[in-house]
Write a protein that holds these residues in place. Structure first.
Motif, mmCIF file in Angstrom:
data_model
loop_
_atom_site.group_PDB
_atom_site.id
_atom_site.type_symbol
_atom_site.label_atom_id
_atom_site.label_comp_id
_atom_site.label_asym_id
_atom_site.label_seq_id
_atom_site.Cartn_x
_atom_site.Cartn_y
_atom_site.Cartn_z
ATOM 1 N N CYS A 124 46.940 31.922 15.253
ATOM 2 C CA CYS A 124 46.518 31.553 14.222
ATOM 3 C C CYS A 124 46.947 29.954 14.871
ATOM 4 O O CYS A 124 47.289 29.204 15.727
ATOM 5 N N HIS A 184 49.888 31.640 17.917
ATOM 6 C CA HIS A 184 50.222 33.148 18.256
ATOM 7 C C HIS A 184 48.568 33.479 18.841
ATOM 8 O O HIS A 184 48.044 33.692 18.061
ATOM 9 N N CYS A 217 48.549 37.324 10.791
ATOM 10 C CA CYS A 217 49.454 37.315 12.517
ATOM 11 C C CYS A 217 50.804 37.498 12.222
ATOM 12 O O CYS A 217 51.626 37.598 11.273
ATOM 13 N N ASN A 276 49.467 28.070 14.589
ATOM 14 C CA ASN A 276 50.979 27.772 14.628
ATOM 15 C C ASN A 276 50.861 28.625 16.224
ATOM 16 O O ASN A 276 51.673 28.131 17.363
ATOM 17 N N GLU A 321 53.621 36.921 13.912
ATOM 18 C CA GLU A 321 54.923 36.303 13.833
ATOM 19 C C GLU A 321 54.937 35.304 12.831
ATOM 20 O O GLU A 321 56.026 35.216 12.341
ATOM 21 N N CYS A 322 53.856 34.667 12.202
ATOM 22 C CA CYS A 322 54.088 33.992 11.341
ATOM 23 C C CYS A 322 53.431 34.249 9.612
ATOM 24 O O CYS A 322 53.972 33.901 8.139
HETATM 25 ZN ZN LIG Z 1 51.038 33.141 14.020
#
Ligand SMILES: [Zn+2]
Length: 417
Positions: free
Chosen positions: A334, A338, A355, A336, A357-358
């Motif tokens: 992604c 990840h 994703c 970010n 994580e986000c």
């Molecule tokens: Zn992410």
């Protein structure tokens, strides 16, 4: 074989198997798929000349479509030959080319070259058919047992190897053992004694022949099988003529009628069940060890993510992969930064990924998709991890595929990952 070479051959074997499976799916609409097997001692210029010859003979093919397809395939193969110097690489190579049905009356031209197969290509073969000729390669990739073969009666004996599915006769001997009828004037007792002596000498000679061939390889041999009529083979085995370590690795004795070279082939047929059992035995041992660690120990890992993490740490001793695993892995990153992976069935399209994580949705990209086995073997090779392919022909092998995603490992030490 050093461990390095062993890993190379695991990966190479896997790559080969994949190409063979791909080739087996193809079909030509006519007799137009060309396969060429080239031994390592064949001059590339000879192969090129052969192809030129076939190209000119193909001009006699009546169907224009087939004619064009065959000639295109031959031209493509000849172009590929230009990459080679004087001779093919070690063990030779196998080339495939042809126009395959791609659905809707369309055809696609494909060309595949497999260099340095696991066993030497034995003879030059040119094959043009509606399917590619993959059998000889499949035989090379068949599970590689190494077995010593002995067939004998009181008159002759043959010894040889069974390498994978291939029987290799090596040496033979024949005896001077007299028949049961004594000549006139000879005392019955003396005759019987001489005859027994001659039989004993012959058994010693056969054992020597077998010892010469097998003792040096005794640590690589998966077993020895002995064939012949009764009671010859029993006398031979009961008399402890063989080197004691060979004697210990005798897997069984079987009745065969012939003791010439063809007897070696009969012996392999007769021992079929024992051989199959021995092949799957090694896989069973691996899986038993895995389950023991899983239940009572700390050195088991399984599933893609966990096994991959352990592989990267260098903590995996043996990577266990199901022979029937047909998955790809897609890597997503992604914005970010990840990085996450998803394992998907090889036949499914790459999809988008959220994703974890986000929450960003990352578009699936075929460029970031690869065969999951290749992905893992690559890491395994860098870390000195051995790869074992596990058959699904027994319960725990089947479980590896269904319950563990086809991927597991036995660790060198406990990691808690
Ligand atoms: Zn992410």
């Amino acid at each position: 074989m050093s461990q390095q070479e062993q890993e190379k051959s695991d990966k190479q074997k896997y790559d080969f198997r994949k190409v063979i499976e791909e080739l087996q799916e193809y079909e030509g609409s006519g007799t137009q798929l060309v396969s060429i097997y080239i031994p390592e001692d064949r001059l590339i210029s000879d192969v090129a000349a052969h192809i030129t010859q076939e190209h000119s003979e193909a001009s006699n093919i009546k169907s224009k479509q087939t004619r064009t397809a065959v000639q295109d395939a031959l031209t493509s193969l000849k172009d590929r030959l230009k990459y080679y110097d004087v001779r093919p690489p070690e063990n030779g190579m196998v080339m495939f080319s042809g126009a395959i049905n791609s659905g809707g009356g369309q055809t696609d031209m494909i060309t595949r070259v497999l260099e340095s197969p696991p066993d030497p290509v034995e003879s030059f073969r040119y094959h043009c058919d509606s399917a590619f000729l993959t059998d000889p390669l499949e035989h090379m990739l068949a599970d590689k047992g190494l077995f010593g073969l002995i067939v004998l009666d009181r008159r002759e004996a043959n010894v040889g190897w069974l390498k994978g599915k291939r029987v290799e006769p090596v040496k033979s001997a024949s005896s001077l053992v007299p028949g049961k009828q004594r000549k006139g004037g000879q005392s019955a007792q003396r005759f019987a004694r001489l005859r027994l002596e001659a039989i004993d000498n012959f058994y010693q000679e056969v054992a020597e022949m077998a010892n010469d061939l097998f003792v040096a390889k005794r640590h690589e041999i998966d077993g020895i099988i002995v064939g012949g009529p009764s009671p010859t083979k029993d006398e031979f085995l009961d008399g402890d003529y063989l080197h004691h370590e060979l004697q210990d690795s005798v897997l069984g004795k079987f009745d065969v009628s012939y003791t010439d070279e063809s007897g070696l082939y009969d012996l392999v047929d007769a021992a079929e069940d024992v051989l199959a059992e021995t092949e799957v035995m090694k896989d069973k041992e691996q899986m038993n060890e895995f389950f023991k660690e899983l239940h009572d120990g700390e050195k088991a890992t399984y599933g893609f993510e966990q096994t991959r993490r352990n592989l990267i740490m260098g903590s995996v001793d043996r990577l266990l992969i199901s022979e029937d695993l047909r998955d790809d892995v897609v890597t997503y990153e992604c914005s970010n930064g990840h990085e996450e992976r998803e394992v998907i069935d090889r036949r499914k399209n790459t999809s988008d990924h959220e994703c974890s994580e986000c929450g960003e949705v990352v578009e699936g990209d075929d460029e970031n998709r690869e065969d999951v086995i290749e992905h893992l073997i690559d890491i395994a090779e860098q870390r000195g991890t051995e790869t074992k392919f596990i058959s699904t022909d027994f319960e725990k092998g089947e479980q590896l595929l269904t319950a563990f995603g086809g991927i597991a490992g036995i660790l060198r030490y406990s990691t808690g990952v």
